[in-house]
Structure formats: C-alpha cells, structure tokens
Design a protein around this motif. Structure first.
Motif, PDB file in Angstrom:
ATOM      1  N   VAL A 157      53.840  -9.950 -25.510  1.00 29.33           N
ATOM      2  CA  VAL A 157      54.325  -8.615 -25.142  1.00 29.33           C
ATOM      3  C   VAL A 157      54.996  -8.676 -23.776  1.00 29.33           C
ATOM      4  O   VAL A 157      56.059  -8.080 -23.556  1.00 29.33           O
ATOM      5  N   ALA A 158      54.364  -9.419 -22.857  1.00 27.40           N
ATOM      6  CA  ALA A 158      54.927  -9.558 -21.509  1.00 27.40           C
ATOM      7  C   ALA A 158      56.302 -10.224 -21.553  1.00 27.40           C
ATOM      8  O   ALA A 158      57.231  -9.811 -20.843  1.00 27.40           O
ATOM      9  N   LEU A 159      56.456 -11.243 -22.401  1.00 23.81           N
ATOM     10  CA  LEU A 159      57.758 -11.894 -22.521  1.00 23.81           C
ATOM     11  C   LEU A 159      58.783 -10.943 -23.119  1.00 23.81           C
ATOM     12  O   LEU A 159      59.959 -10.935 -22.716  1.00 23.81           O
ATOM     13  N   GLY A 160      58.358 -10.128 -24.090  1.00 20.93           N
ATOM     14  CA  GLY A 160      59.260  -9.145 -24.674  1.00 20.93           C
ATOM     15  C   GLY A 160      59.728  -8.129 -23.640  1.00 20.93           C
ATOM     16  O   GLY A 160      60.903  -7.736 -23.626  1.00 20.93           O
TER      17      GLY A 160
ATOM     18  N   GLY B 284      53.106 -17.248 -15.458  1.00 26.09           N
ATOM     19  CA  GLY B 284      53.033 -15.885 -14.931  1.00 26.09           C
ATOM     20  C   GLY B 284      52.568 -14.872 -15.955  1.00 26.09           C
ATOM     21  O   GLY B 284      51.963 -13.853 -15.597  1.00 26.09           O
ATOM     22  N   VAL B 285      52.834 -15.128 -17.237  1.00 23.22           N
ATOM     23  CA  VAL B 285      52.391 -14.207 -18.300  1.00 23.22           C
ATOM     24  C   VAL B 285      51.152 -14.743 -19.015  1.00 23.22           C
ATOM     25  O   VAL B 285      50.752 -14.198 -20.042  1.00 23.22           O
ATOM     26  N   GLN B 286      50.584 -15.836 -18.475  1.00 24.42           N
ATOM     27  CA  GLN B 286      49.380 -16.460 -19.049  1.00 24.42           C
ATOM     28  C   GLN B 286      49.612 -16.888 -20.500  1.00 24.42           C
ATOM     29  O   GLN B 286      48.787 -16.643 -21.386  1.00 24.42           O
ATOM     30  N   ALA B 287      50.764 -17.519 -20.719  1.00 22.02           N
ATOM     31  CA  ALA B 287      51.080 -18.029 -22.054  1.00 22.02           C
ATOM     32  C   ALA B 287      50.134 -19.174 -22.402  1.00 22.02           C
ATOM     33  O   ALA B 287      49.630 -19.872 -21.507  1.00 22.02           O
ATOM     34  N   PRO B 288      49.873 -19.409 -23.671  1.00 21.64           N
ATOM     35  CA  PRO B 288      48.959 -20.482 -24.074  1.00 21.64           C
ATOM     36  C   PRO B 288      49.508 -21.865 -23.710  1.00 21.64           C
ATOM     37  O   PRO B 288      50.717 -22.047 -23.559  1.00 21.64           O
TER      38      PRO B 288
ATOM     39  N   SER C 298      40.028  -3.971 -15.288  1.00 26.53           N
ATOM     40  CA  SER C 298      40.861  -3.768 -16.467  1.00 26.53           C
ATOM     41  C   SER C 298      41.606  -2.444 -16.426  1.00 26.53           C
ATOM     42  O   SER C 298      42.704  -2.325 -16.956  1.00 26.53           O
ATOM     43  N   SER C 299      41.010  -1.432 -15.762  1.00 29.73           N
ATOM     44  CA  SER C 299      41.682  -0.140 -15.674  1.00 29.73           C
ATOM     45  C   SER C 299      42.804  -0.161 -14.653  1.00 29.73           C
ATOM     46  O   SER C 299      43.781   0.569 -14.772  1.00 29.73           O
ATOM     47  N   LEU C 300      42.667  -1.029 -13.628  1.00 32.35           N
ATOM     48  CA  LEU C 300      43.713  -1.142 -12.621  1.00 32.35           C
ATOM     49  C   LEU C 300      44.851  -2.030 -13.101  1.00 32.35           C
ATOM     50  O   LEU C 300      46.030  -1.755 -12.854  1.00 32.35           O
ATOM     51  N   HIS C 301      44.509  -3.093 -13.778  1.00 27.50           N
ATOM     52  CA  HIS C 301      45.498  -4.046 -14.278  1.00 27.50           C
ATOM     53  C   HIS C 301      45.216  -4.310 -15.756  1.00 27.50           C
ATOM     54  O   HIS C 301      44.578  -5.307 -16.086  1.00 27.50           O
ATOM     55  N   PRO C 302      45.647  -3.424 -16.618  1.00 28.48           N
ATOM     56  CA  PRO C 302      45.374  -3.611 -18.048  1.00 28.48           C
ATOM     57  C   PRO C 302      45.968  -4.912 -18.560  1.00 28.48           C
ATOM     58  O   PRO C 302      47.072  -5.307 -18.178  1.00 28.48           O
ATOM     59  N   PHE C 303      45.230  -5.568 -19.425  1.00 26.73           N
ATOM     60  CA  PHE C 303      45.668  -6.851 -19.967  1.00 26.73           C
ATOM     61  C   PHE C 303      46.847  -6.657 -20.906  1.00 26.73           C
ATOM     62  O   PHE C 303      46.829  -5.792 -21.778  1.00 26.73           O
ATOM     63  N   VAL C 304      47.876  -7.468 -20.707  1.00 32.80           N
ATOM     64  CA  VAL C 304      49.065  -7.439 -21.564  1.00 32.80           C
ATOM     65  C   VAL C 304      49.201  -8.810 -22.208  1.00 32.80           C
ATOM     66  O   VAL C 304      49.289  -9.813 -21.513  1.00 32.80           O
ATOM     67  N   PRO C 305      49.184  -8.874 -23.541  1.00 37.31           N
ATOM     68  CA  PRO C 305      49.345 -10.177 -24.212  1.00 37.31           C
ATOM     69  C   PRO C 305      50.627 -10.874 -23.757  1.00 37.31           C
ATOM     70  O   PRO C 305      51.630 -10.216 -23.472  1.00 37.31           O
ATOM     71  N   TRP C 306      50.590 -12.186 -23.725  1.00 35.91           N
ATOM     72  CA  TRP C 306      51.718 -12.955 -23.201  1.00 35.91           C
ATOM     73  C   TRP C 306      53.015 -12.689 -23.970  1.00 35.91           C
ATOM     74  O   TRP C 306      54.084 -12.593 -23.364  1.00 35.91           O
TER      75      TRP C 306
END
Length: 229
Positions: free
Chosen positions: A18-21, A171-175, A8-16
């Motif tokens: 937020v990633a799309l934004g 790619g953004v792990q959308a639901p 998690s520290s190397l690749h912090p989770f970004v909500p889908w």
C-alpha cells in the motif's frame, strides 16, 4: 494521570504494498514526464558523443572473466530491462525532495560519464562472434556499436538504482525477498552487459565505482542539509 496514546494510533501500520502504491500515486505526472524527458535527452547526447569522438577510441583490454562469460541472446532481455528498472526509483519517490535527489544523482552520474566518454573515448574489442546466430544481439550491435565503453553507464545506472530502491524498500518495510529480488535484477543487468559483449569487466568496475561515488556523495550531502536545518 493521563494515559499515553498507543503507538499504533499515532502511526498506523501501512502494508508495504500500500505504501508503494501511495508513493507511485504521488506526483505521478511529474515523474512520468520527467523520466521520459530525462532518458530521451540522455540518449540524444550519448549517441552524439559516441559517433563524434574527438580522437581515436582506445580499445578496452579483456580479462579472464570476459572470456569465461559466454555470449547469450537471452541476456538481451535483461539488458533492455534497465530502462524500466531505472524508472522505479523516481516512481517510488515519496515526495518532491526524494524525487529531486533521484534526478540529481542520475544527472550528475550521466554528466560525469559523458564527459569521460568525450575526453577519453573508448570502445570494446571486435569479438570473434557470428552475430547472425544471435538475432536480438544483432539488432543491438546495429544500433549501439560498442563505443562509450568505460565507465559503463548501463552498469552505473543499474547499481545506483539498486541502492536507491533498497533504501526505498527498507523505508516501507518491504519483505526481504523483495529486496533480494531488487539486487538480483541489478546483478542480472550487470551480467547482461558482459553476455551481450557491450562491455568488458573493466567497464563494469568503472560503472560500479561511479555509481557508488555518486550515491555516497548524494547521501552525505542530504545528511549535511538535514543536520543543518
């Protein structure tokens, strides 16, 4: 002994969302101008080819499904939504490479379709429909007379966009519901081409095959470039 950093520290989770934004904000001026110019340029060539066929257009034959699908004035909303729908794939491009891939595939597909329209002009049959009963469709029929029928580029762009968006959403792990909504939107646009009587089933199948071929060729090309890098 040094402890291994947490994932998690190397690749912090970004909500889908937020990633799309973040994707939309990337190169947004280039995306906006490029999409506008691309669609406008396509329409100029499309209507020129439709109104200047080198030979008498062939009337596309009907199938049983064409008779089953009823005419719908409401389908005009789905039909017109294509031009917003196709802008989502470039809008969600994460970088220049992905944006270029979207533009390249769309340009290749449009070029193939326009060449086919020019070499083998086609049109939909004259349907026994009183268009005065369908105000929205009456406007459509006045601007787009049903030429350039096979393959349906309306369908081709919808199918190609559906495949591009599905990869981006994964790619953004959308639901799952959002990915299903994407497919339903594309299916609705495909349906609308029949319900507005702008295309027949054979046009739809041709557009679907064209989009699948361009998507497969683009994916294969990108994979070969990545493996050789």
């Amino acid at each position: 002994m040094t402890s291994r950093p947490a994932t998690s520290s190397l690749h912090p989770f970004v909500p889908w969302y937020v990633a799309l934004g973040q994707r939309i904000a990337t190169l947004w001026v280039v995306k906006m101008i490029g999409t506008t110019v691309g669609i406008s340029g396509f329409f100029v060539v499309y209507f020129w080819v439709m109104h200047n066929p080198p030979s008498e257009p062939m009337v596309m034959p009907l199938t049983r499904l064409d008779h089953w699908v009823g005419v719908s004035d409401d389908a005009m909303v789905l039909y017109g939504s294509l031009w917003f729908y196709i802008s989502l794939a470039p809008a969600f491009a994460k970088d220049k490479a992905e944006l270029w891939a979207c533009a390249r595939d769309a340009a290749i597909m449009a070029a193939v379709g326009l060449v086919v329209f020019w070499l083998f002009p086609t049109t939909v049959p004259v349907f026994a429909v009183d268009w005065a009963q369908y105000p929205a469709l009456q406007f459509l029929k006045a601007t787009d007379v049903g030429g350039n029928a096979f393959p349906s580029l309306h369908v081709a762009f919808a199918v190609l966009t559906a495949m591009l968006l599905d990869r981006q959403l994964r790619g953004v792990q959308a639901p799952t519901w959002l990915r299903v909504l994407n497919l339903l939107w594309a299916f609705g646009i495909v349906y609308s081409t029949l319900a507005t009587r702008q295309h027949v089933l054979l046009d739809v199948l041709g557009g679907t095959l064209l989009a699948a071929a361009v998507s497969w060729a683009g994916t294969t090309r990108d994979w070969l470039v990545w493996t050789e890098a």
